[in-house]
Design an enzyme around this catalytic site. Structure first.
Site, short mmCIF file in Angstrom:
data_model
loop_
_atom_site.label_atom_id
_atom_site.label_comp_id
_atom_site.label_asym_id
_atom_site.label_seq_id
_atom_site.Cartn_x
_atom_site.Cartn_y
_atom_site.Cartn_z
N TRP A 150 0.84 -1.37 0.12
CA TRP A 150 0.09 0.02 -0.03
C TRP A 150 0.89 1.40 -0.05
O TRP A 150 0.19 2.49 -0.29
CB TRP A 150 -0.81 -0.17 1.20
N LYS A 174 -2.54 -8.55 -7.40
CA LYS A 174 -3.64 -8.23 -6.14
C LYS A 174 -2.98 -7.22 -5.45
O LYS A 174 -1.83 -7.18 -4.94
CB LYS A 174 -3.35 -9.56 -5.24
N PRO A 175 -3.50 -6.12 -5.60
CA PRO A 175 -3.30 -4.97 -4.73
C PRO A 175 -3.66 -4.98 -3.50
O PRO A 175 -4.21 -5.67 -2.95
CB PRO A 175 -4.21 -3.73 -5.54
N GLU A 177 -5.24 -4.24 0.06
CA GLU A 177 -6.54 -3.70 0.54
C GLU A 177 -6.60 -2.36 0.99
O GLU A 177 -7.77 -1.85 1.06
CB GLU A 177 -7.44 -4.82 1.52
N GLU A 248 10.58 -8.78 -2.05
CA GLU A 248 11.01 -7.55 -1.71
C GLU A 248 10.46 -7.23 -0.42
O GLU A 248 9.35 -6.76 -0.26
CB GLU A 248 10.71 -6.38 -2.78
N CYS A 282 10.30 0.87 2.89
CA CYS A 282 11.19 -0.09 3.19
C CYS A 282 12.77 0.28 3.23
O CYS A 282 13.50 -0.19 3.86
CB CYS A 282 11.08 -1.37 2.22
N GLU A 379 12.01 -2.55 12.12
CA GLU A 379 11.26 -1.61 11.40
C GLU A 379 9.85 -1.00 11.61
O GLU A 379 9.03 -1.70 12.07
CB GLU A 379 10.93 -2.36 9.87
N TRP A 445 16.85 -3.00 -7.84
CA TRP A 445 16.01 -2.87 -6.66
C TRP A 445 16.09 -3.94 -5.82
O TRP A 445 15.41 -4.87 -6.31
CB TRP A 445 14.73 -1.98 -6.71
#
Length: 476
Positions: A150, A174-175, A177, A248, A282, A379, A445
């Site tokens: 996202w 699949k993006p 949600e 990634e 990230c 993180e 990347w």
């Protein structure tokens, strides 16, 4: 209710059990809803991609390049609508949303060029042994699943979708949600271009939909960008099926500032590295290693710069940083503020959620953070910077590399020989020297250690969707 699943060249309504609310994070309120795709609809999408694969991979490289340039052109035609949607659904300031769109356009154009070069990659292989000939063929991996996050919708999907289509793969995308709407543009463009049905399929949903795609036996490869916790699940599924993956994942990156830097310039680089996209990257350089000789001059100016950032609603104000994109992320960052208080960390700036509508937090700086602090090691995915001092180049390298992650790093020094030497010693996938985090489609990347497997962008991104075949013939 929004219809948002694109399967076999048709828009269909979701048949899953989850209702997805799409929120404006600056207000903390929903502005759209959609029903998730069911597991059966994921099956349909994979089946459609499988049916479309033989004809799509048989198309000429120049024809595929033409479609990719069509995607780039039509993204540009939708420029204002997509920028506005990024601002509304992600909370990105306008200048960030503009760069995202430009990056997506550049990615499709770049892989159009690489697609046109594919015929020259199929070539004869010289052999030392007489009586044989051999040649190389680069073929598409097949049907691939693409799961994107996202924080950079539109961009991350372009990084996967463009090389996959260029290679001759068919895809199920699949993006997230959290941000499901902006990727609809890809389905709309596919319709407009007359992309063959089933070459691109889009299914939206939460964890159930993602698991249905990630565990699907009909995929030949899965490419995932997201958290390490979900990435480990993706990897377990891949291992069960002996299926290739690109992952990634996360980062806990360092920015190293030596004492020969211009202080004000160094502050600019540091602020950009931790507050771009509200730190939801990230690649955020969330660990600051600053030389003893410059720390006393730099830290007060860094404190002032963070405190002076304009934080607000990008749709109604001129801002430097917008809100966090979801309530879940807002709560997570707030929990780290509580942890910092429990650990007794010294807070020079921020350290709190803002008391206003929406999911805002203050840009934050902690100093002299112990190496065993959770905030130094984990993180956070927010605008939270932890600083430590160092005395020697060797110490800076060792502390930068002392992480389970290895995505990126930044080195700031007027001594370019030293900067290059340090960059070469860092255990990461990408290093910037005296720069903001400029990402170019021609460069790779991806990271080392816990930051993932494989590379995106550049020719390496295309190779991720190709299979190498050799054909050897006996001349006797």
């Amino acid at each position: 209710m929004t219809t948002s699943h694109y399967i076999a060249g048709r828009w269909v309504e979701g048949q899953g059990s989850d209702c997805i609310s799409v929120n404006d994070p600056a207000l903390g309120q929903p502005f759209a809803e959609l029903m998730a795709a069911s597991a059966a609809q994921v099956d349909q999408a994979v089946a459609a991609a499988r049916v479309a694969l033989p004809a799509w991979k048989a198309t000429s490289a120049s024809e595929r390049a033409g479609y990719l340039r069509g995607f780039a052109e039509q993204l540009g035609q939708r420029r204002e609508a997509l920028i506005s949607l990024q601002m509304r659904n992600n909370g990105k300031p306008r200048h960030e949303a503009e760069i995202d769109l430009d990056d997506a356009i550049a990615t499709f154009n770049y892989y159009a060029e690489l697609a046109e070069q594919l015929p020259s990659k199929n070539r004869e292989v010289p052999l030392a042994a007489p009586g044989f000939t051999a040649r190389t063929r680069l073929e598409p991996v097949g049907v691939v699943g693409l799961i994107v996050p996202w924080n950079f919708p539109l961009v991350t999907s372009a990084w996967k979708l463009a090389p996959a289509l260029a290679a001759g793969c068919t895809v199920v995308l699949k993006p997230s949600e959290v941000t499901p709407l902006v990727e609809q543009a890809y389905g709309q463009i596919a319709d407009s271009l007359g992309l063959p049905a089933g070459v691109l399929n889009i299914v939206n949903g939460k964890a159930e939909t993602g698991a249905a795609l990630g565990n699907h036996t009909g995929l030949d490869k899965l490419s995932f960008t997201g958290s390490n916790s979900v990435g480990s699940q993706v990897m377990r599924s891949a291992s069960a099926q002996c299926r290739p993956v690109t992952l990634e994942l996360g980062g806990k990156s360092a920015i190293v500032v030596f004492d020969d830097c211009d202080v004000d310039q160094a502050v600019d680089w540091i602020v950009a590295g931790i507050t771009w996209n509200a730190g939801q990257m990230c690649s955020a350089t969330s660990r600051l290693l600053v030389h003893d000789g410059i720390a006393d001059a730099l830290l007060p100016r860094l404190q002032a710069a963070l405190e002076n950032l304009r934080v607000g609603n990008p749709l109604t104000e001129e801002v430097d940083m917008g809100p966090l994109t979801s309530q879940a992320q807002w709560l997570k960052v707030a929990s780290y503020f509580a942890t910092a208080r429990e650990e007794g960390l010294q807070c020079l700036a921020g350290g709190r959620a803002l008391d206003r509508d929406g999911w805002f937090v203050s840009p934050t700086l902690y100093t002299d953070v112990p190496k065993d602090s959770r905030l130094w090691n984990e993180e956070i995915f927010g605008p939270v910077l932890c600083a430590r001092r160092f005395a020697t180049e060797a110490q800076a390298i060792a502390e930068t590399n002392d992480s389970r992650f290895g995505l990126v790093a930044t080195v700031c020094s007027a001594d370019l020989a030293r900067a290059e030497r340090v960059a070469d010693a860092l255990e990461v996938g990408h290093v910037w020297i005296n720069s903001v985090q400029a990402v170019f489609v021609e460069t790779s990347w991806g990271g080392t250690k816990g930051s993932g497997i494989g590379r995106e962008l550049g020719p390496w991104g295309l190779s991720a969707y190709q299979s190498v075949k050799h054909v050897t013939r006996c001349l006797g």
